[in-house]
Motif scaffolding. Structure first.
Motif, short mmCIF file in Angstrom:
data_model
loop_
_atom_site.label_atom_id
_atom_site.label_comp_id
_atom_site.label_asym_id
_atom_site.label_seq_id
_atom_site.Cartn_x
_atom_site.Cartn_y
_atom_site.Cartn_z
N VAL A 71 -10.09 -4.95 -3.38
CA VAL A 71 -10.98 -4.31 -2.41
C VAL A 71 -12.40 -4.18 -2.98
N THR A 72 -12.48 -3.84 -4.25
CA THR A 72 -13.77 -3.60 -4.88
C THR A 72 -14.59 -4.88 -5.01
N LEU B 78 -8.24 5.18 -10.99
CA LEU B 78 -6.91 4.62 -11.20
C LEU B 78 -6.73 4.12 -12.63
N LYS C 218 -1.38 -0.70 -7.66
CA LYS C 218 -2.47 0.01 -6.99
C LYS C 218 -3.81 -0.38 -7.59
N ILE C 219 -3.84 -0.57 -8.92
CA ILE C 219 -5.07 -1.01 -9.57
C ILE C 219 -5.47 -2.39 -9.08
N ARG D 251 0.82 -1.20 0.00
CA ARG D 251 0.00 0.00 0.00
C ARG D 251 0.86 1.26 0.00
N GLU E 35 -13.30 4.61 -7.32
CA GLU E 35 -11.86 4.73 -7.06
C GLU E 35 -11.06 3.89 -8.05
N LEU E 36 -11.57 2.70 -8.36
CA LEU E 36 -10.91 1.85 -9.35
C LEU E 36 -10.93 2.51 -10.72
N ASN F 18 -16.16 2.10 -4.29
CA ASN F 18 -14.93 1.39 -4.63
C ASN F 18 -14.72 1.34 -6.14
N LYS F 19 -15.82 1.16 -6.88
CA LYS F 19 -15.71 1.16 -8.33
C LYS F 19 -15.24 2.52 -8.85
N ASN G 77 -4.66 -3.81 -6.22
CA ASN G 77 -5.11 -3.68 -4.83
C ASN G 77 -6.56 -3.20 -4.76
N GLN G 78 -6.86 -2.17 -5.56
CA GLN G 78 -8.21 -1.61 -5.54
C GLN G 78 -9.23 -2.57 -6.14
#
Length: 253
Positions: free
Chosen positions: A19-20, A45, A12-13, A3, A41-42, A38-39, A15-16
């Motif tokens: 999470v998503t 990125l 980072k993509i 992180r 934020e994805l 979450n989507k 990781n997200q």
């Protein structure tokens, strides 16, 4: 999962994406606020990613690749929640009309231009005998009628590296065809959860039989939609997908 700020953009993509989609069930049709946030934020990125971030570049002009597959895939990573990789399409290549059963997806063009045609299955299945109202040429054999789907053509658009990421869900834009336009193209692809033939998430291919414009509101001339009959078919003979080594930053999830 890494992180820190030194993580590559593709890490980072990943990781997200985890999470998503880690708690997103394939059977869930609705999208709650947490998933939507979450989507978002994805998507932000993915908007930043470029081919150079993955050490990928368009093929040089004049390079001979007649014996290579029309489409290749670079695997980046896969978990129970999602898979991620890059599809590379040669000039004039196409990923035929196919589905993603119970799956979400995100697509971001890395170079070139692609045309994407999307369809949705009708939420309500066609009434028994509805196929009898359609005239197919050539006529269908009895066993083919079980392989029919009635869909609504949602949209057709062209996308480049400057376009926003495209998204699909279990019920929206889930059936699509992707064509390279005016040259080779590549896109980053996230599917959640991954294909799993043993778990009922196999890829199915389709052929368009007939498209008709239908008025869904008898009191309005503005509520017309294109309804399309699709026939499930084996993987088309002219399409195959080979593998290529992913040259970009290591990803660990």
């Amino acid at each position: 999962m890494p992180r820190d700020n030194k993580s590559s953009l593709i890490q980072k993509i990943a990781n997200q994406a985890y999470v998503t989609f880690k708690s997103c069930r394939s059977s869930a049709i609705g999208e709650n606020k947490v998933l939507l946030d979450n989507k978002a934020e994805l998507t932000a990125l993915l908007t930043e990613i470029r081919a150079s971030d993955l050490k990928i570049a368009p093929p040089k002009k004049g390079s001979k690749s007649s014996h290579k597959p029309p489409v290749t895939y670079m695997h980046i990573c896969e978990t129970d929640a999602f898979s991620m990789g890059v599809f590379l399409l040669k000039r004039g290549a196409s990923i035929p009309l196919h589905d993603h059963p119970g799956m979400n997806g995100m697509l971001k063009v890395l170079y070139g231009k692609v045309k994407i045609m999307c369809l949705d299955r009708l939420e309500k299945p066609p009434a028994p005998g509805a196929e009898a109202e359609a005239v197919f040429d050539p006529p269908l054999s009895p066993f083919q009628k079980d392989a029919l789907s009635l869909c609504v053509r949602r949209c057709t658009g062209e996308f480049t590296v400057h376009s926003e990421p495209c998204a699909l869900s279990p019920v929206r834009d889930n059936i699509h065809q992707i064509d390279a336009v005016d040259g080779p193209a590549a896109f980053l692809d996230i599917l959640a959860p991954p294909y799993d033939p043993a778990g009922g998430r196999d890829c199915h291919y389709y052929r368009v039989l007939q498209t008709v414009a239908r008025n869904v509101d008898k009191e309005s001339d503005q509520s017309r939609r294109e309804e399309t009959w699709l026939l499930e078919i084996p993987q088309p003979d002219g399409f195959w997908c080979g593998g290529e080594t992913y040259p970009g930053p290591e990803v660990s999830v």
